[in-house]
Every structure is written in structure tokens, then in C-alpha cells.
Write an enzyme that holds these catalytic residues in place. Structure first.
Site, PDB file in Angstrom:
ATOM      1  N   LYS A  35      -0.484  15.609   1.627  1.00 29.46           N
ATOM      2  CA  LYS A  35      -1.732  14.857   1.493  1.00 29.46           C
ATOM      3  C   LYS A  35      -2.855  15.512   2.303  1.00 29.46           C
ATOM      4  O   LYS A  35      -3.975  15.683   1.827  1.00 29.46           O
ATOM      5  CB  LYS A  35      -1.489  13.423   1.991  1.00 29.46           C
ATOM      6  CG  LYS A  35      -2.546  12.442   1.577  1.00 29.46           C
ATOM      7  CD  LYS A  35      -2.269  11.077   2.164  1.00 29.46           C
ATOM      8  CE  LYS A  35      -1.299  10.256   1.347  1.00 29.46           C
ATOM      9  NZ  LYS A  35      -0.978   8.969   1.974  1.00 29.46           N
ATOM     10  N   GLU A 146     -11.486  -4.216   6.485  1.00 26.35           N
ATOM     11  CA  GLU A 146     -12.094  -3.520   5.353  1.00 26.35           C
ATOM     12  C   GLU A 146     -11.949  -4.402   4.131  1.00 26.35           C
ATOM     13  O   GLU A 146     -10.909  -5.017   3.925  1.00 26.35           O
ATOM     14  CB  GLU A 146     -11.313  -2.210   5.154  1.00 26.35           C
ATOM     15  CG  GLU A 146     -11.916  -1.251   4.194  1.00 26.35           C
ATOM     16  CD  GLU A 146     -13.312  -0.864   4.580  1.00 26.35           C
ATOM     17  OE1 GLU A 146     -14.227  -1.222   3.814  1.00 26.35           O
ATOM     18  OE2 GLU A 146     -13.505  -0.228   5.626  1.00 26.35           O
ATOM     19  N   LEU A 148     -12.723  -3.166   0.955  1.00 30.28           N
ATOM     20  CA  LEU A 148     -12.993  -2.309  -0.208  1.00 30.28           C
ATOM     21  C   LEU A 148     -12.086  -2.625  -1.385  1.00 30.28           C
ATOM     22  O   LEU A 148     -10.923  -2.967  -1.243  1.00 30.28           O
ATOM     23  CB  LEU A 148     -12.916  -0.829   0.155  1.00 30.28           C
ATOM     24  CG  LEU A 148     -11.630  -0.222   0.698  1.00 30.28           C
ATOM     25  CD1 LEU A 148     -10.660   0.107  -0.407  1.00 30.28           C
ATOM     26  CD2 LEU A 148     -11.979   1.029   1.476  1.00 30.28           C
ATOM     27  N   ALA A 251      -8.518 -14.884 -16.878  1.00 30.09           N
ATOM     28  CA  ALA A 251      -7.083 -15.146 -17.040  1.00 30.09           C
ATOM     29  C   ALA A 251      -6.443 -13.955 -17.737  1.00 30.09           C
ATOM     30  O   ALA A 251      -7.084 -13.261 -18.511  1.00 30.09           O
ATOM     31  CB  ALA A 251      -6.885 -16.410 -17.865  1.00 30.09           C
ATOM     32  N   CYS A 259      -2.811  -4.894  -2.246  1.00 29.27           N
ATOM     33  CA  CYS A 259      -3.335  -5.875  -1.276  1.00 29.27           C
ATOM     34  C   CYS A 259      -2.982  -7.318  -1.593  1.00 29.27           C
ATOM     35  O   CYS A 259      -2.249  -7.957  -0.844  1.00 29.27           O
ATOM     36  CB  CYS A 259      -4.853  -5.734  -1.165  1.00 29.27           C
ATOM     37  SG  CYS A 259      -5.338  -4.205  -0.368  1.00 29.27           S
ATOM     38  N   LYS A 322      -5.206  -2.206 -12.257  1.00 23.67           N
ATOM     39  CA  LYS A 322      -6.529  -2.566 -12.767  1.00 23.67           C
ATOM     40  C   LYS A 322      -7.206  -1.277 -13.221  1.00 23.67           C
ATOM     41  O   LYS A 322      -6.755  -0.178 -12.844  1.00 23.67           O
ATOM     42  CB  LYS A 322      -7.359  -3.291 -11.703  1.00 23.67           C
ATOM     43  CG  LYS A 322      -7.785  -2.423 -10.533  1.00 23.67           C
ATOM     44  CD  LYS A 322      -8.731  -3.207  -9.628  1.00 23.67           C
ATOM     45  CE  LYS A 322      -9.383  -2.298  -8.611  1.00 23.67           C
ATOM     46  NZ  LYS A 322     -10.291  -3.012  -7.721  1.00 23.67           N
ATOM     47  N   ARG A 329       0.974   0.103  -7.578  1.00 22.60           N
ATOM     48  CA  ARG A 329       1.692  -0.782  -6.664  1.00 22.60           C
ATOM     49  C   ARG A 329       1.630  -2.215  -7.197  1.00 22.60           C
ATOM     50  O   ARG A 329       0.560  -2.718  -7.481  1.00 22.60           O
ATOM     51  CB  ARG A 329       1.093  -0.699  -5.250  1.00 22.60           C
ATOM     52  CG  ARG A 329       1.476   0.578  -4.532  1.00 22.60           C
ATOM     53  CD  ARG A 329       0.796   0.676  -3.187  1.00 22.60           C
ATOM     54  NE  ARG A 329      -0.652   0.811  -3.325  1.00 22.60           N
ATOM     55  CZ  ARG A 329      -1.500   0.764  -2.310  1.00 22.60           C
ATOM     56  NH1 ARG A 329      -1.062   0.573  -1.085  1.00 22.60           N
ATOM     57  NH2 ARG A 329      -2.795   0.910  -2.517  1.00 22.60           N
TER      58      ARG A 329
END
Ligand code: UDX
Length: 431
Positions: A35, A146, A148, A251, A259, A322, A329
């Protein structure tokens, strides 16, 4: 200012790049060498709009560096702790291993006057515990949650809708943080200065509220389904009341991500530890409603296929939790794909950004382009509302699929257009 950011995941990498964009001299630290190597070359290790540009600009300008060596934080005035707090393996509580590891890793390099700033989402009471560990170094601690959203993370970091500082005593930490966020402060961003416990709670309370709002409308979808009502029209109607608002009243297959699900579970676990489990017991119901929506999508698909998905070709459009994200996750979309595969369906799953991550986690699935997924499909299932799926032309598609049945797991398609093109349209909580 000289700033270090410990942890370069979704939160930390965006925070480091955004702090560099604001003109600070930033070092990002992570234990994951691959990373760090990618970030040091200006490459984002995950999909986040706007992040690659900031990384390249910062790395080229020389005020954004990355390292796996904690010693490189020495001399920074502010140290942000932005490591993950995943769900524990054996309970629903938050796993603080990485937070504790970051704090202990920092200790040898902290100097009097420096400020350690917690950004990770932690159970209330964590900062109070950590302050005692940091105090002997002469450094101070602040908690600065945070808010975000993935997909808007850069904007949310550079121009947040509010700033929250949890501090122990005195105004020094406030002055330092005001310098870090000078641009946002100059733009009159609302600022709440409070104690540690409140700052920690603000974050989980906000996420608990958002999760509750989504599960509320999904509960209404369940009722609408048995009552013959339409949940989207209901959401529009109640959303006009500005005390309620229309946002987060969509819906569908429910919330996921790194999160909301873990935060409501960790909040419940912490409240129980504090002897106040009953105060947030409703969050268990919020979680249960949310998970039931996945069952419902699978049930609608199976019913629409005549009672069995076995050997049926199912096009699953969407895998990310989304749109505008490659994050899988706790993704309801990926979960639906896996469950349909488990029922013996021939699932071809697709997503503009999340296929690579999905293939690592679920190599048993078949992945393809949108065209490959749709070709000869017995049913189309939309589970992430990417704009490319919303823009699909139902007339054109009707000649590509085997059967014109669509399950709209995000209530994001134009019902009139799809039905007009001869499709059997099935939404969630819709007529
Ligand atoms: C969330 C919070 O919004 C953010 O403030 C916090 O810092 C981190 O958690 P994020 O996980 O990026 O951000 O996603 P968010 O945009 O909140 O969406 C969460 C989930 O809810 C997604 O799976 C989304 O599809 C779902 N959702 C959202 C709905 O099902 N219906 C809605 O109306 C809105």
C-alpha cells in the site's frame, strides 16, 4: 504544519492527501508495504474519486510522503491516528488492536507540545484511557472524528460540514487543530469543541441515526409490501416535511460498508458494557431489518423465477456497497450474488469498480462485463445503483436477455420506462 497520519486505509490515505492539498507537510505511515509503495508513487490503492489527483500533486510537490517506518513521524507537530477499528472476531464490539498498536508505536517519537489526534471511530471511553498512556511523553491528545462518505471522501475532508474537537483541558489543542483546518475554519465551518466522550459519541450517534433512518424506511417497505402501498411515494411524501427530510430514505437492499454495520454493533456492545444496553437496544432491530432486506431480494428473485433459481442465469448488476466505491465490506450486493450462487443459480456478477475485490473474497462467483451478465439472462437484479445501471435502456435490453424480469434492489430504475418496454418490474416495497 508538519503532520503525520498513522494508517493509510480509506480514512488515512484520503486524510494524508487532503492535508497535503491544504499545504501541510505530510508523512503517511502504514504497516502494509504494498500500500505504501503504491501511495508513494501517487497511486491510490482503492477507488475514490479525486484521490489520485491529490496523491500525484502531493508526491510530485514533495509535501506528501509515505513510509512503513514509524520513526519517520518524529518532528511532526500533529499525529493523526486513522487506523481501522473492525468488528472483533468473537463479538460485536470494536477491535482496538490497531489503535493501541498505533499509539504504542508513536510513543518513542512523541515530544512535549506535540498533539496526537484520534480520528478512528472508537468506543466511548477510549480517549480517556489513551491519554494516560500518552501523558508521560508531554504530548497532548485530542479526538477529532471523521464523517467522510466514501465516494465524496476528498470533499468531505477538505470542506467538511462540521468539525468536532474532543479535548481534555485548555485551548492549546483547539489552536493547533484550527491551524490544521485553517481553510475550513476560515470558511465558517461549524465547530463543536467538546470533551472526549462527547466527541467519540458524536461519530457513532451520527452513524446510528443514519442507519436507523434507512432501516425505518425499509421497515415501511416491508409494510408497503403486504399492504399494497408504494414506499418511494411514501418517502417522497414524508420527506417534504423538513423535520424529516428526504435524504437517507431510499428503501432497498439496505446499508453496508465499512462503517454503518460495524458501528451500530460496536455501539450496542459498548452500551451494554456501560450497563445501558436498553438505551440502544433498538439498534439490534435496525440491524435485523437491514439484514432481512437481503433475504427479501433473494426471495423475490426466486419467486420471480418460479420458485427455484437452480441453473437459471442471473445477471447481478452491482457488487460495491454503494456507487462510486470499490468497497465490498459488508456489501448487501455481494451478499445477494453469493446467496443466489449458493442456490445453484448461474450468477454472472458485474460492477464498474468492485469486481477485483469481489473476486478475491468470493472466487467461486463468475464475473463479467455488463453485456456478458445480461446476455441471455433469465432475470436481472440491480443491487448497486451505479449511474450506468440506472441509464440502461430497457427497450434495447429486452432483445438481449432471455426473459424480461428485473428485480430493482435499489428502487433506482424508471418503473414506467421498464414496464413500458414490456418488463416485469419488481421493486422493494413498491406496488
Ligand atoms: C457513512 C456515513 O455516511 C459517514 O458520515 C461516516 O463517516 C462513515 O459511514 P459511507 O459508509 O461512505 O459513510 O456510506 P453512506 O453514504 O452513508 O451509505 C451507507 C449505506 O447505506 C450504503 O450501503 C448505501 O447504499 C445505504 N443507503 C444510503 C441506503 O440503503 N439508503 C439510503 O437512503 C442511503
Amino acid at each position: 504544519m508538519k503532520i503525520s497520519v498513522i494508517g493509510c486505509g480509506y480514512l488515512g490515505a484520503v486524510h494524508a492527501a487532503s492535508m497535503a492539498k491544504l499545504g501541510h507537510d505530510v508523512i503517511g505511515i502504514d504497516v502494509d508495504k504494498a500500500k505504501i509503495d503504491a501511495l508513494a508513487q501517487g497511486k491510490a490503492p482503492f477507488f475514490e474519486p479525486g484521490l489520485p489527483e491529490l496523491l500525484v500533486a502531493g508526491v510530485d510537490a514533495g509535501n506528501l510522503r509515505f513510509s512503513t517506518d514509524m520513526a519517520d513521524v518524529a518532528g511532526s507537530a500533529v499525529h493523526f491516528v486513522a487506523v481501522g477499528t473492525p468488528q472483533q472476531k468473537n463479538s460485536t464490539g470494536a477491535d482496538l488492536t490497531y489503535v493501541d498498536g498505533a499509539i504504542h508505536g508513536l510513543l518513542p517519537y512523541l515530544a512535549p507540545g506535540e498533539l496526537v489526534v484520534g480520528k478512528s471511530t472508537v468506543p466511548v471511553g477510549t480517549a480517556e484511557r489513551l491519554v494516560g498512556i500518552i501523558a508521560p511523553t508531554g504530548a497532548e491528545l485530542a479526538w477529532n472524528p471523521e464523517f467522510l462518505r466514501e465516494g465524496y471522501a476528498v470533499k468531505d475532508t477538505i470542506a467538511p460540514d462540521r468539525l468536532v474537537y474532543g479535548i481534555e483541558k485548555g485551548r492549546r489543542a483547539v489552536e493547533i487543530l484550527n491551524k490544521v483546518y485553517a481553510q475550513a475554519i476560515g470558511n465558517d465551518t461549524p465547530l463543536v469543541v467538546t470533551d472526549f466522550a462527547t466527541a467519540e459519541l458524536v461519530k457513532v450517534a451520527a452513524n446510528a441515526f443514519l442507519a436507523t433512518k434507512i432501516s425505518f424506511i425499509n421497515a415501511m417497505a416491508e409494510i408497503a409490501e403486504v399492504a399494497g402501498a408504494d414506499v418511494t411515494e411514501l418517502a417522497d411524501a414524508i420527506g417534504y416535511d423538513d423535520r424529516i427530510g428526504r435524504k437517507f430514505l431510499n428503501a432497498g437492499v439496505g446499508f453496508g460498508g465499512g462503517c454503518l454495520p460495524k458501528d451500530i454493533r460496536a455501539f450496542t456492545a459498548r452500551a451494554e458494557e456501560l450497563g445501558r444496553g436498553e438505551s440502544v437496544a433498538f439498534l439490534k432491530e435496525v440491524d435485523a431489518i437491514n439484514l432481512r432486506r437481503r433475504d427479501r431480494v433473494v426471495e423475490l428473485v426466486v419467486d420471480a423465477l418460479g420458485g427455484s433459481a437452480y441453473q437459471k442465469k442471473v445477471a447481478v448488476l452491482g457488487l460495491a456497497f454503494k456507487p462510486q466505491s470499490d468497497d465490498i465490506r459488508d456489501s448487501p450486493a455481494l451478499d445477494v450474488a453469493v446467496r443466489l450462487h449458493g442456490l445453484g443459480a448461474h450468477v454472472i456478477a458485474t460492477d464498474p469498480e468492485a469486481m477485483a475485490n469481489s473476486a478475491i473474497k468470493h472466487p467461486q462467483l463468475t464475473f463479467g462485463t455488463t453485456a456478458e451478465a445480461l446476455d441471455g439472462a433469465d432475470i436481472v437484479v440491480v443491487v448497486t445503483e451505479w449511474k450506468e445501471y440506472r441509464a440502461l435502456d430497457p427497450v434495447e435490453l429486452a432483445s438481449v436477455v432471455n426473459d424480461t424480469i428485473v428485480v430493482d434492489g435499489r428502487n433506482c430504475l424508471d418503473v414506467v420506462a421498464w414496464r413500458g418496454a414490456g418488463w416485469r418490474y419488481i421493486g422493494l416495497g413498491r406496488r
